[in-house]
Design a protein around this motif. Structure first.
Motif, PDB file in Angstrom:
ATOM      1  N   ASP A 121       0.884  -1.167   0.000  1.00  0.00           N
ATOM      2  CA  ASP A 121       0.000   0.000   0.000  1.00  0.00           C
ATOM      3  C   ASP A 121       0.920   1.215   0.000  1.00  0.00           C
ATOM      4  O   ASP A 121       1.625   1.456   0.973  1.00  0.00           O
ATOM      5  N   PRO A 125      -1.854   9.564  -2.301  1.00  0.00           N
ATOM      6  CA  PRO A 125      -2.077  10.995  -2.061  1.00  0.00           C
ATOM      7  C   PRO A 125      -3.554  11.253  -1.768  1.00  0.00           C
ATOM      8  O   PRO A 125      -4.376  10.345  -1.902  1.00  0.00           O
ATOM      9  N   ASN A 126      -3.843  12.470  -1.354  1.00  0.00           N
ATOM     10  CA  ASN A 126      -5.219  12.803  -1.000  1.00  0.00           C
ATOM     11  C   ASN A 126      -5.860  13.653  -2.080  1.00  0.00           C
ATOM     12  O   ASN A 126      -5.270  14.617  -2.552  1.00  0.00           O
ATOM     13  N   HIS A 161      -3.943   3.494  -2.130  1.00  0.00           N
ATOM     14  CA  HIS A 161      -5.065   3.701  -1.201  1.00  0.00           C
ATOM     15  C   HIS A 161      -5.353   5.207  -1.113  1.00  0.00           C
ATOM     16  O   HIS A 161      -5.064   5.864  -0.123  1.00  0.00           O
ATOM     17  N   GLU A 260      -9.908   5.122  -0.089  1.00  0.00           N
ATOM     18  CA  GLU A 260     -10.690   4.985   1.143  1.00  0.00           C
ATOM     19  C   GLU A 260     -12.187   4.821   0.867  1.00  0.00           C
ATOM     20  O   GLU A 260     -12.881   4.078   1.549  1.00  0.00           O
ATOM     21  N   TYR A 311     -10.682   7.422   9.291  1.00  0.00           N
ATOM     22  CA  TYR A 311      -9.546   6.889   8.541  1.00  0.00           C
ATOM     23  C   TYR A 311      -9.199   5.488   9.056  1.00  0.00           C
ATOM     24  O   TYR A 311      -8.955   4.556   8.272  1.00  0.00           O
ATOM     25  N   ASP A 315      -9.296   1.763   7.213  1.00  0.00           N
ATOM     26  CA  ASP A 315      -8.129   0.889   7.142  1.00  0.00           C
ATOM     27  C   ASP A 315      -8.432  -0.502   7.684  1.00  0.00           C
ATOM     28  O   ASP A 315      -7.906  -1.497   7.189  1.00  0.00           O
ATOM     29  N   TYR A 333       2.612  -1.181   4.541  1.00  0.00           N
ATOM     30  CA  TYR A 333       2.054   0.168   4.437  1.00  0.00           C
ATOM     31  C   TYR A 333       3.213   1.143   4.444  1.00  0.00           C
ATOM     32  O   TYR A 333       3.919   1.257   5.440  1.00  0.00           O
ATOM     33  N   THR A 335       4.275   4.656   4.642  1.00  0.00           N
ATOM     34  CA  THR A 335       3.950   6.069   4.920  1.00  0.00           C
ATOM     35  C   THR A 335       5.012   6.663   5.840  1.00  0.00           C
ATOM     36  O   THR A 335       5.837   5.943   6.388  1.00  0.00           O
ATOM     37  N   GLN A 339       2.692   8.541  10.953  1.00  0.00           N
ATOM     38  CA  GLN A 339       1.525   7.661  11.114  1.00  0.00           C
ATOM     39  C   GLN A 339       1.818   6.417  11.953  1.00  0.00           C
ATOM     40  O   GLN A 339       1.045   5.456  11.936  1.00  0.00           O
ATOM     41  N   PHE A 343      -0.903   3.230  12.721  1.00  0.00           N
ATOM     42  CA  PHE A 343      -0.766   1.818  12.351  1.00  0.00           C
ATOM     43  C   PHE A 343      -0.655   0.914  13.577  1.00  0.00           C
ATOM     44  O   PHE A 343      -1.157  -0.206  13.569  1.00  0.00           O
TER      45      PHE A 343
HETATM   46  N1  ARG Z   1      -3.604   9.212   2.292  1.00  0.00           N
HETATM   47  C1  ARG Z   1      -2.747   9.023   3.415  1.00  0.00           C
HETATM   48  C2  ARG Z   1      -1.850  10.259   3.595  1.00  0.00           C
HETATM   49  O1  ARG Z   1      -1.691  11.027   2.695  1.00  0.00           O
HETATM   50  C3  ARG Z   1      -1.884   7.803   3.307  1.00  0.00           C
HETATM   51  C4  ARG Z   1      -2.608   6.480   3.247  1.00  0.00           C
HETATM   52  C5  ARG Z   1      -1.729   5.324   3.588  1.00  0.00           C
HETATM   53  N2  ARG Z   1      -2.383   4.062   3.498  1.00  0.00           N
HETATM   54  C6  ARG Z   1      -3.272   3.574   4.379  1.00  0.00           C
HETATM   55  N3  ARG Z   1      -3.820   2.412   4.140  1.00  0.00           N
HETATM   56  N4  ARG Z   1      -3.585   4.229   5.453  1.00  0.00           N
HETATM   57  O2  ARG Z   1      -1.311  10.439   4.659  1.00  0.00           O
END
Ligand code: ARG
Length: 572
Positions: A121, A125-126, A161, A260, A311, A315, A333, A335, A339, A343
């Motif tokens: 994963d 990006p958002n 994701h 998501e 969020y 997940d 994952y 990131t 985070q 996790f």
């Molecule tokens: N969109 C999230 C961000 O920009 C990262 C997602 C990572 N993956 C996950 N399964 N939570 O911080």
């Protein structure tokens, strides 16, 4: 290829009655080749055999001497304190490596991962927000892991994701409703949507009613309201169009774009399961899982007080879904370390979902450090955002200027500048252990002489120009192994021999920098060889051998760089 470590282990196994596999794990590679090519540290057996390591070394040596004499792969064994040092037969090494190079199309390819599923994963990006430098790191690290697992025979599933859900969409919808016609979101989606977002956010702080309208929009979106869904889709598509420009530059590929939102209808099941465990508690109207007993002070919020999901819930639904759909052996994952708590929480809560042990064990957060400018933190907050597309284009531009200076007559300058510029950025992301913060400094990352992507490309180009000058690549079976047993050639050959083991180490630690460091070593070894030896020379056999070694080094540099996501120019 012959496995020297294993050959040594099997000889020792016969003499000691200790399992070969155990012995293989103990065998080391001495830093200084004066101490042999492989070493067995006898203190590992001291406890079991109740003897001092030098005594054990003596006893084993006596017992294995005959076998060593007979094994043509090994020249001799010597004792140094508590160590047994093994010297491999150099010509066997040469023959083995060259043979493998000649026969393999993709050097390093293996089937050790066959039958295992790895979910990665990464990127993620958002929607409606800038693709920032942290997403770049995730994209680059995840992309490298993807390719490395794949070449080792694993079945790999790359998932983007996307952050395409959450309360912020309620706000965006409201902002668009109010001022949509003032912004040209088709033309410059992310920037314009960001402006709308900042504006509506400010309004929310002043006006409770607007905030409530936003929350309401998100609820509507969750319930499938037509207007809200259509707008959401529009924002998503426009954003994706922009993200794809970055993915095109990096040549990133994903097997799944389930973000998501994909899990919106899969969350009730999670909540139901959690409810049944009796661990889901009410707290100020929200539903939470308390994790204090597990040593995590912050509870995991499963449902907010207004009934919206989080969020974390998405997940959790994703873990459930991926276990069923992909039967994963590992789910990684990628990131930033920001985070880590998230996790930790969801991996703990996942234990309550009734999943097989295998899935729980397979969950792993592959975290990485921040990207810092030489002047300090590169902020991702409003105002000080460095847009990734701009950054990549600047890298290409700067590479072009350097090429313009060094080699103005080069053909294909555009394409090569792209390979060098992007390669420099990628390598910089992978150069050091991922948990370290990374310094982003243009002069360092584009330095052709430093420990950089361009240095590896430059060395590769050098092998290419040697081959071009020679005008031929000799046949592997015509190479006389005794022509390549000098120090410089052997150094390259040993590194090439290690390539697959390096790839395996990358997957054991999910640490692509092991391969980056290796490629620097290999490039340096080739540079020393090149500086110390004449390749085109009187002795035709020697010349053939050196040309072939040049070809081999180039081949491995290229395979390795490609696995990191770096393209190799033929000239630069
Ligand atoms: N969109 C999230 C961000 O920009 C990262 C997602 C990572 N993956 C996950 N399964 N939570 O911080």
């Amino acid at each position: 290829m012959k496995n020297f470590k294993q050959i040594i282990a099997s000889i020792i196994a016969k003499a000691t009655n200790i399992k070969e596999q155990e012995l293989t794990d103990y065998i080391e590679k001495p830093k200084d080749t004066k101490n042999g090519d492989y070493a067995f540290p006898c203190f590992r057996l001291a406890k079991e055999l109740k003897k001092a390591p030098p005594v054990i070394a003596n006893e084993i040596k006596e017992k294995i001497e005959k076998d060593i004499e007979q094994a043509k792969e090994i020249d001799k064994v010597e004792i140094a304190g508590g160590y047994l040092n093994f010297y491999i037969n150099k010509e066997t090494l040469v023959t083995e490596v060259l043979n493998e190079i000649a026969k393999s199309e993709e050097y390093g390819k293996s089937d050790i991962g066959n039958g295992k599923n790895i979910v990665i994963d990464y990127s993620a990006p958002n929607i409606a927000k800038p693709f920032h430098i942290g997403h770049l790191r995730s994209t680059v690290i995840g992309g490298a892991l993807y390719k490395i697992y794949k070449i080792l025979g694993y079945n790999v599933i790359g998932i983007n994701h996307l952050g395409d859900y959450g309360t912020q969409f309620g706000k965006l919808i409201e902002g668009y409703k109010l001022w949509g016609n003032e912004y040209d979101i088709e033309k410059d989606p992310i920037n314009e949507l960001t402006k709308i977002y900042i504006r509506i956010n400010n309004l929310c702080k002043e006006d409770e009613n607007v905030l409530n309208a936003c929350r309401d929009n998100f609820k509507k979106l969750e319930n499938g309201d037509k207007y809200c869904t259509e707008l959401w889709e529009k924002f998503r598509n426009l954003s994706l169009q922009e993200f794809k420009k970055v993915y095109d530059l990096l040549e990133s590929k994903f097997d799944s774009w389930n973000g998501e939102a994909f899990y919106s209808d899969k969350m009730p099941e999670v909540i139901e399961i959690l409810e049944k465990t009796g661990k889901l508690q009410e707290s100020q109207g929200a539903k939470i899982i308390n994790l204090e007993e597990q040593g995590i002070d912050t509870p995991c919020i499963i449902e907010k007080s207004n009934g919206s999901t989080t969020y974390a819930t998405r997940d959790l639904a994703a873990i459930l879904y991926r276990s069923r759909k992909y039967d994963f052996d590992k789910a990684l994952y990628v990131t930033s370390y920001e985070q880590i708590l998230h996790f930790k929480q969801i991996f703990e809560v996942a234990k309550l979902l009734g999943l097989k042990e295998k899935y729980i064990k397979g969950l792993e957060h592959v975290s990485f450090g921040m990207v810092l400018l030489p002047t300090g933190k590169m902020s991702t907050r409003e105002g000080n955002v460095i847009k990734l597309q701009d950054l990549l284009n600047e890298a290409i531009q700067r590479a072009k200027e350097i090429i313009e200076q060094k080699n103005p007559n080069l053909e294909n300058k555009e394409e090569i500048a792209k390979q060098v510029g992007i390669g420099a950025v990628i390598f910089n992301d992978l150069a050091n252990s991922r948990v370290k913060d990374e310094i982003f400094d243009w002069d360092t990352i584009l330095n052709f002489q430093g420990e950089t992507g361009p240095y590896i490309q430059y060395t590769y180009v050098r092998t290419k120009s040697v081959l071009k000058k020679a005008g031929y690549i000799p046949k592997e079976k015509d190479i006389k192994p005794d022509k390549l047993v000098d120090e410089y050639s052997l150094q390259i050959l040993k590194l090439i021999y290690d390539f697959q083991e390096i790839l395996i180490q990358v997957t054991e630690k999910n640490e692509p920098s092991i391969l980056s460091r290796y490629l620097i070593e290999l490039a340096k070894a080739y540079s020393s060889f090149y500086n110390e030896n004449r390749i085109i020379c009187e002795d035709k056999q020697l010349q053939d051998a050196r040309i072939y070694l040049t070809y081999a080094a180039g081949k491995v540099l290229k395979s390795g760089a490609n696995l990191l996501g770096i393209n190799m120019p033929n000239e630069m």
